[in-house]
Design a protein around this motif. Structure first.
Motif: not given
Length: 330
Positions: A127-140
């Motif tokens: 869940l942490t990995a999913i959240r991190t990847e999604i947050e990075v993609a959203l802010y990039d």
């Protein structure tokens, strides 16, 4: 928590034992005093009826009362010491009984706590990995379609792993009540179902089985799942290019399923824990890239236990590892 519960249960056990002891003591005291009083009375009656000369300064009534008081005092002291001895012995027995009564509950509670903690950790990681990847993609702001596709693909993989974990947890939970539907099973048929589910090339799995049907009583889906787990585990941790060997045989009036492979093997340090939930042995070489939650062998162990069998593992690091499940023949 369980220490205080042990003390409370000990007190309850002790209270029950001492209540019975005191009740019996009172009953014994009452019966013994009635008997002593009757005997003393009969003795004095014979003295009075006899021609024996009794000194004038001797009062038979007072003597009788004194003898009864002495007898009562002796009886009370005997019963008191007896109850004190019972209290000491009962305290030890009550504590041991309380510990024995609560030990399975304590062990189950500890196992549940470990299971919950491990499950929470295993769920938190993807869940942490999913959240991190999604947050990075959203802010990039410079992310491309290919970047988003890569994030979605990675997220889908993590979701699949979470789904596999939840399915394994549900299977374990359903097996906890030991309530399974036993039917007549032909192990050759169950093995065929397991191989079909795995859908591997025939040269990857070498099967040896007797022509005569091997019949047991059990749950068909569970036995098939047991075979899938053992064979898939052997395929996962084999040396690339080497086959997995599966043998069905009869031995000592039991049906035996043996699954072996050639690979890194299992170390002596990992061997005692290999069937524990969420346990993953430290491996090297080709096995280091293999992922899992450490629930497969725990499931296999549970299935075998539910069918009144046993499962063992033999491993020579760097050579052969063999899992053998033994089940009662029908």
């Amino acid at each position: 928590m369980f220490h205080s519960a042990t003390i409370r249960l000990t007190v309850w056990y002790l209270a029950g034992i001492m209540t019975l002891s005191i009740m019996f003591s009172l009953l014994i005291y009452s019966l013994s005093m009635n008997e002593l009083t009757a005997k003393i009375g009969a003795l004095h009656a014979r003295l009075e009826a006899s021609n024996i000369a009794i000194p004038r300064d001797v009062d038979l009534g007072e003597l009788r009362n004194r003898q009864e008081d002495d007898a009562a005092r002796t009886s009370l002291m005997t019963l008191l010491y007896t109850n004190l001895a019972i209290l000491g012995l009962a305290s030890v027995i009550s504590y041991m009984g309380a510990r024995r009564t609560l030990q399975p509950i304590e062990e189950a509670h500890q196992a549940q706590a470990r299971f919950t903690s491990d499950a929470s950790h295993e769920l938190r990681t993807p869940l942490t990995a999913i959240r991190t990847e999604i947050e990075v993609a959203l802010y990039d702001r410079q992310a491309t379609k290919q970047d988003y596709r890569a994030v979605l693909t990675s997220t889908l993989d993590e979701i699949k792993r979470l789904s596999a974990l939840s399915n394994s947890l549900l299977k374990l939970a359903r097996m906890e009540d030991d309530d399974i539907n036993h039917i007549t099973i032909t192990l050759q048929d169950a093995l065929a179902s397991a191989l079909s589910a795995l859908a591997r090339d025939p040269d990857e799995i070498i099967v040896t089985k007797p022509q005569r049907p091997m019949i047991i009583h059990g749950n068909y889906e569970m036995i098939t799942e047991l075979m899938i787990i053992l064979i898939d585990n052997a395929l996962k941790y084999r040396t690339p290019g080497t086959p997995v060997r599966v043998r069905l045989m009869r031995r000592n009036h039991r049906a035996c399923l043996e699954v072996s492979n050639t690979g890194a093997g299992i170390s002596k340090e990992d061997m005692p824990h290999i069937f524990g939930r969420f346990y993953r042995a430290e491996t090297s070489g080709t096995n280091s890239t293999k992922s899992g939650y450490g629930l497969g062998l725990a499931l296999a162990h549970k299935i075998v236990n539910l069918h009144y069998g046993d499962i063992t593992v033999y491993s020579t690091p760097g050579k052969t590892t063999s899992f053998t499940a033994r089940l009662p023949l029908g």
